[in-house]
Every structure is written in C-alpha cells, then in structure tokens.
Design an enzyme around this catalytic site. Structure first.
Site, PDB file in Angstrom:
ATOM      1  N   CYS A   1      44.369 -10.086  78.393  1.00 23.40           N
ATOM      2  CA  CYS A   1      44.346 -11.199  77.447  1.00 23.40           C
ATOM      3  C   CYS A   1      43.428 -12.293  77.976  1.00 23.40           C
ATOM      4  CB  CYS A   1      45.757 -11.750  77.247  1.00 23.40           C
ATOM      5  SG  CYS A   1      45.806 -13.213  76.199  1.00 23.40           S
TER       6      CYS A   1
ATOM      7  N   HIS B   1      55.489  -3.235  75.759  1.00 23.32           N
ATOM      8  CA  HIS B   1      54.040  -3.534  75.847  1.00 23.32           C
ATOM      9  C   HIS B   1      53.790  -3.996  77.281  1.00 23.32           C
ATOM     10  CE1 HIS B   1      50.240  -5.395  73.988  1.00 23.32           C
ATOM     11  NE2 HIS B   1      50.308  -6.035  75.161  1.00 23.32           N
TER      12      HIS B   1
ATOM     13  N   ASN C   1      46.500  -2.916  79.515  1.00 24.78           N
ATOM     14  CA  ASN C   1      47.782  -2.256  79.297  1.00 24.78           C
ATOM     15  C   ASN C   1      47.775  -0.972  80.106  1.00 24.78           C
ATOM     16  OD1 ASN C   1      47.161  -3.715  76.564  1.00 24.78           O
ATOM     17  ND2 ASN C   1      49.358  -3.358  76.630  1.00 24.78           N
TER      18      ASN C   1
ATOM     19  N   HIS D   1      51.459  -4.492  80.518  1.00 25.91           N
ATOM     20  CA  HIS D   1      50.166  -4.522  81.221  1.00 25.91           C
ATOM     21  C   HIS D   1      50.427  -3.997  82.629  1.00 25.91           C
ATOM     22  CE1 HIS D   1      47.480  -6.524  78.294  1.00 25.91           C
ATOM     23  NE2 HIS D   1      48.648  -6.818  77.751  1.00 25.91           N
TER      24      HIS D   1
ATOM     25  N   ARG E   1      41.996  -3.307  70.160  1.00 27.86           N
ATOM     26  CA  ARG E   1      42.279  -4.744  70.075  1.00 27.86           C
ATOM     27  C   ARG E   1      42.524  -5.357  71.464  1.00 27.86           C
ATOM     28  NH1 ARG E   1      45.679  -8.496  71.825  1.00 27.86           N
ATOM     29  NH2 ARG E   1      47.400  -7.045  71.595  1.00 27.86           N
ATOM     30  N   ASP E   2      43.678  -5.073  72.041  1.00 26.82           N
ATOM     31  CA  ASP E   2      44.005  -5.684  73.343  1.00 26.82           C
ATOM     32  C   ASP E   2      42.973  -5.232  74.388  1.00 26.82           C
ATOM     33  OD1 ASP E   2      45.351  -6.990  75.398  1.00 26.82           O
ATOM     34  OD2 ASP E   2      47.312  -6.222  74.854  1.00 26.82           O
TER      35      ASP E   2
HETATM   36  P1  HMG Z   1      43.314 -23.983  66.311  1.00 31.50           P
HETATM   37  O1  HMG Z   1      41.984 -24.487  66.811  1.00 31.50           O
HETATM   38  O2  HMG Z   1      44.547 -24.709  66.720  1.00 31.50           O
HETATM   39  O3  HMG Z   1      43.280 -23.828  64.710  1.00 31.50           O
HETATM   40  O4  HMG Z   1      43.434 -22.460  66.723  1.00 31.50           O
HETATM   41  P2  HMG Z   1      43.139 -24.875  63.578  1.00 31.50           P
HETATM   42  O5  HMG Z   1      44.084 -24.452  62.505  1.00 31.50           O
HETATM   43  O6  HMG Z   1      43.220 -26.287  64.102  1.00 31.50           O
HETATM   44  O7  HMG Z   1      41.639 -24.606  63.029  1.00 31.50           O
HETATM   45  C1  HMG Z   1      40.478 -24.918  63.794  1.00 31.50           C
HETATM   46  C2  HMG Z   1      39.299 -24.102  63.297  1.00 31.50           C
HETATM   47  O8  HMG Z   1      39.552 -22.710  63.488  1.00 31.50           O
HETATM   48  C3  HMG Z   1      39.025 -24.257  61.802  1.00 31.50           C
HETATM   49  O9  HMG Z   1      37.629 -24.072  61.627  1.00 31.50           O
HETATM   50  C4  HMG Z   1      39.724 -23.091  61.203  1.00 31.50           C
HETATM   51  O10 HMG Z   1      39.185 -22.684  59.962  1.00 31.50           O
HETATM   52  C5  HMG Z   1      39.502 -22.019  62.241  1.00 31.50           C
HETATM   53  P3  HMG Z   1      36.630 -25.339  61.546  1.00 31.50           P
HETATM   54  O11 HMG Z   1      37.173 -26.156  60.414  1.00 31.50           O
HETATM   55  O12 HMG Z   1      36.730 -26.052  62.856  1.00 31.50           O
HETATM   56  O13 HMG Z   1      35.316 -24.685  61.315  1.00 31.50           O
HETATM   57  N1  HMG Z   1      40.566 -20.988  62.221  1.00 31.50           N
HETATM   58  C6  HMG Z   1      40.351 -19.665  62.128  1.00 31.50           C
HETATM   59  N2  HMG Z   1      39.235 -18.939  62.032  1.00 31.50           N
HETATM   60  C7  HMG Z   1      39.381 -17.600  61.946  1.00 31.50           C
HETATM   61  N3  HMG Z   1      40.569 -16.974  61.970  1.00 31.50           N
HETATM   62  C8  HMG Z   1      41.707 -17.665  62.068  1.00 31.50           C
HETATM   63  C9  HMG Z   1      41.612 -19.083  62.150  1.00 31.50           C
HETATM   64  N4  HMG Z   1      42.547 -20.045  62.277  1.00 31.50           N
HETATM   65  C10 HMG Z   1      41.891 -21.206  62.316  1.00 31.50           C
HETATM   66  N5  HMG Z   1      42.872 -17.025  62.067  1.00 31.50           N
HETATM   67  C11 HMG Z   1      44.255 -20.226  66.580  1.00 31.50           C
HETATM   68  C12 HMG Z   1      44.591 -21.705  66.449  1.00 31.50           C
HETATM   69  C13 HMG Z   1      45.560 -19.443  66.598  1.00 31.50           C
HETATM   70  C14 HMG Z   1      43.401 -19.796  65.410  1.00 31.50           C
HETATM   71  C15 HMG Z   1      43.481 -20.025  67.898  1.00 31.50           C
HETATM   72  O14 HMG Z   1      44.244 -20.556  68.942  1.00 31.50           O
HETATM   73  C16 HMG Z   1      43.163 -18.583  68.194  1.00 31.50           C
HETATM   74  O15 HMG Z   1      42.387 -17.940  67.485  1.00 31.50           O
HETATM   75  N6  HMG Z   1      43.694 -18.030  69.297  1.00 31.50           N
HETATM   76  C17 HMG Z   1      43.391 -16.662  69.660  1.00 31.50           C
HETATM   77  C18 HMG Z   1      44.435 -16.140  70.519  1.00 31.50           C
HETATM   78  C19 HMG Z   1      44.192 -14.672  70.811  1.00 31.50           C
HETATM   79  O16 HMG Z   1      43.597 -13.939  70.036  1.00 31.50           O
HETATM   80  N7  HMG Z   1      44.697 -14.230  71.971  1.00 31.50           N
HETATM   81  C20 HMG Z   1      44.641 -12.870  72.340  1.00 31.50           C
HETATM   82  C21 HMG Z   1      45.574 -12.022  71.533  1.00 31.50           C
HETATM   83  S1  HMG Z   1      47.276 -12.208  72.022  1.00 31.50           S
HETATM   84  C22 HMG Z   1      47.470 -11.116  73.322  1.00 31.50           C
HETATM   85  O17 HMG Z   1      46.533 -10.538  73.797  1.00 31.50           O
HETATM   86  C23 HMG Z   1      48.871 -10.876  73.812  1.00 31.50           C
HETATM   87  C24 HMG Z   1      49.473  -9.550  73.318  1.00 31.50           C
HETATM   88  O18 HMG Z   1      48.662  -8.449  73.694  1.00 31.50           O
HETATM   89  C25 HMG Z   1      50.870  -9.370  73.918  1.00 31.50           C
HETATM   90  C26 HMG Z   1      50.851  -9.602  75.442  1.00 31.50           C
HETATM   91  O19 HMG Z   1      50.277  -8.795  76.179  1.00 31.50           O
HETATM   92  O20 HMG Z   1      51.394 -10.649  75.801  1.00 31.50           O
HETATM   93  C27 HMG Z   1      49.626  -9.534  71.789  1.00 31.50           C
HETATM   94 MG    MG Z   2      48.691  -7.521  75.594  1.00 31.92          MG
END
Ligand code: HMG
Ligand code: MG
Length: 302
Positions: free
Chosen positions: A240, A207, A249, A209, A15-16
């Site tokens: 990320c 966690h 990480n 990085h 994933r990450d």
């Molecule tokens: P948004 O645009 O604000 O969502 O995104 P919305 O509710 O306004 O919806 C807009 C469109 O997105 C709609 O589709 C929804 O159906 C669709 P449309 O009507 O335009 O066709 N939608 C989705 N589709 C699939 N799956 C979903 C979903 N939700 C809405 N779950 C949202 C908000 C959170 C979805 C967006 O900002 C997003 O996907 N962000 C991704 C963030 C991400 O994955 N980041 C990386 C992971 S976190 C990380 O790496 C950190 C971590 O490792 C810890 C660390 O190291 O810090 C965990």
């Molecule tokens: Mg991370």
C-alpha cells in the site's frame, strides 16, 4: 484442525499488487494479467480502484482496464471505491462488487483516505446503499486489523468496533487486513474473533501482506477458525502506498500450493497461475515474490 474442502481465493494482484508500482504499467498489461488469472481458474479478481489519480497515479487507467477485460462467466470483478465520486465513476464500468476501505486505526484512516473512521462511514454509507440498490455486491476492507504503521499494535476491540460499523452501513462481507504484515497466528485469530462478533465465517476474507513472512502461517490460523475466503496477489506483488515499508500480499501461488497440499480444492491450475505470475514479473523486470513459483520455474528450467 477443521479443514474446509474448498477455499475461495480473490487475486488482488492487478489492484493491490500494481497500485504501488513506480513506473507506469500499461492498461494492456493489466488486462492481459486479468485474462491470465481467469484462465488459471481465479473466479474473483480485484481489478482496480476508482481513487484519486493524484493519490494513486497507477490506478488512473481504471475505466480503460475495466473496459478492456473480456469477462468470463462465473468470474467476479471487483473495484475499490472510497467515496461517491469513485462509485459514480466505477458504475460505468459495471463491477460485480465494490470495496469500501476503512481502517481500524485512526492514523491510517487519515493517511490513506484523508478522513477519520467516523467520517469514512459517512462517506461509505450512501455508496453502499447505492451499490446494493444497483445489484452490486459490497465488501468492506478493514486495514490495520493487527498493526498500524503509525500507531503500532491495534486492539481486537478496535477491529470489532470497525466491523460493527461496516455491518451497520450494510457491507455484506469484510476483509480482515494485515496491511503491514506484522501479524502472527494468535494475534490474527484474535482479530478474526473480533470480526466474528459481526460477520459469519463465510463473510470474512483474510487479507495478509507477507512483509514479515507470516502470511501462510496466518492463513492456516484463519482456516482453523473456519475462514475460507482469502486474498492474495499473484507473484506476491504489491504494497500500500500509504503503509511505508509494507510489501505485497502473500503470493497466490504459495497459498494454492499449501492448500492443494492439504487436499483443499481451489479450482486453480497452479501451472497456469505460475505462468501468469511469470508474465507480470517479466514485465516488471524482477523475480517473482513467490517461493513456489520460483521453485516450479527452476524445476521447469532444469
Ligand atoms: P480528498 O483529497 O480528501 O478528496 O481525497 P476530496 O473529496 O477533498 O476531493 C479532492 C479532489 O479529488 C477533487 O478534485 C475531487 O474531485 C477528487 P479537484 O476538485 O481538486 O480537482 N476526487 C477524486 N478523483 C477521482 N476519484 C475519486 C475522487 N475522490 C475525490 N474517488 C480520497 C480522498 C479518498 C479520494 C483520497 O484520499 C484517495 O484517493 N486515496 C487513495 C487511497 C488508496 O487508494 N489507497 C490504497 C488502496 S487501500 C489499500 O491498499 C489497503 C487494502 O489493500 C487493505 C490492506 O491491505 O490494508 C485495501
Ligand atoms: Mg492490501
């Protein structure tokens, strides 16, 4: 120093690690990576995210990857779910644990999940309740618990605030994440201290990085505070997409080597883990980010 007999590692490589890859990685390769990780003895694997494919195209094959895994008894498969849409999609894949992910910094919350910290809690709360009702475990990732790419230093008070919110909505354990790897041991200990106001040591995962090469030192600093769950990424994959310049990480191989060298049990076979890392590094066409894997592979070749 208090040294635990055993440490639980969660490999977040699929994933990450892979979420930030520019070229598509086929689902079959991700599935094979998960199989190799479990064969190496990993009992917790963060497989994928149910996020918007427009935001993170690499995770668009989430359901296919989850469906393709031959599950092994005793292994916990977790997935990221930022909201109700993601949770409902994830449910069909029967994850053992879901991860809601928030941030200790407002700016990062907005960049990563397009809402404020307060709004994120409103979105997470029903997801957490639904997961618990369905018998699915719930983890909460706390990004930027030490530093933020947009706001700089993040205070322990912000970490404690976020940890308190996570606790209130029913999250069972939290990841204290140094998203951009800027932390150093004493800063990490302060962030853990802030988290400990709301969660027991067994409910906190480190966690880290490794962007600035501090992750092993930070792991040791966390161990010294009684934390014994850590996330790491095979071959040091990752970063990320919403934290520019942040690398992967800490490599799982490096953490395992350090822990085994300290007499701490992980249940992981380092040689098989190195093979898993070689498999994905060969696929990506670049050397492993793990110093230990590099050393072991060159020793093997010699
Ligand atoms: P948004 O645009 O604000 O969502 O995104 P919305 O509710 O306004 O919806 C807009 C469109 O997105 C709609 O589709 C929804 O159906 C669709 P449309 O009507 O335009 O066709 N939608 C989705 N589709 C699939 N799956 C979903 C979903 N939700 C809405 N779950 C949202 C908000 C959170 C979805 C967006 O900002 C997003 O996907 N962000 C991704 C963030 C991400 O994955 N980041 C990386 C992971 S976190 C990380 O790496 C950190 C971590 O490792 C810890 C660390 O190291 O810090 C965990
Ligand atoms: Mg991370």
């Amino acid at each position: 120093m208090q040294i635990p007999q055993r440490v639980q590692l969660i490999d977040v490589g699929p994933r990450d690690g892979l979420q930030n890859e520019k070229s598509p990685v086929p689902a079959a390769v991700k599935i094979e990576l998960v199989h190799r990780l479990q064969a190496a003895g990993l009992t917790e694997i963060e497989v994928t995210s149910f996020v918007s494919p427009k935001w993170v195209p690499q995770m668009a094959d989430n359901a296919e990857v989850m469906a393709g895994i031959q599950r092994q008894a005793g292994v916990r498969y977790s997935v990221l779910t930022p909201n109700q849409i993601g949770f409902e999609a994830a449910l069909k894949s029967r994850p053992d644990e879901i991860v809601v992910f928030g941030a200790a910094s407002e700016a990062f919350s907005r960049k990563n999940i397009n809402c404020s910290i307060a709004e994120s809690m409103e979105r997470f709360a029903p997801v957490v309740q639904a997961a618990l009702a369905a018998g699915i475990a719930v983890r909460g990732a706390m990004s930027c618990a030490v530093g933020c790419p947009y706001e700089g230093d993040v205070s322990p008070a912000s970490v404690s605030y976020l940890a308190g919110l996570m606790k209130q909505i029913g999250v069972q354990r939290v990841d204290m994440a140094d998203t951009i790897g800027v932390g150093t041991p004493l800063k990490v200990q302060k962030a853990i201290e802030a988290t400990l106001k709301h969660f027991a040591p067994a409910q906190i995962c480190g966690h880290f990085h490794d962007t600035y090469g501090q992750a092993l030192a930070n792991t040791l600093a966390a161990l010294d505070m009684g934390v014994w769950n850590f996330q790491s990424s095979v071959a040091g994959l990752g970063g990320c997409p919403y934290a520019k310049g942040a690398t992967g990480n800490v490599a799982t191989e490096d953490v395992v080597y350090m822990l085994h060298g300290m007499g701490i049990n992980t249940g992981i076979d380092l040689d098989k883990l190195v093979d898993a890392g070689k498999f994905i590094s060969d696929f990506l066409g670049r050397p492993s980010g793990s110093r230990v894997a590099t050393a072991i592979l060159s020793k093997r070749a010699g």
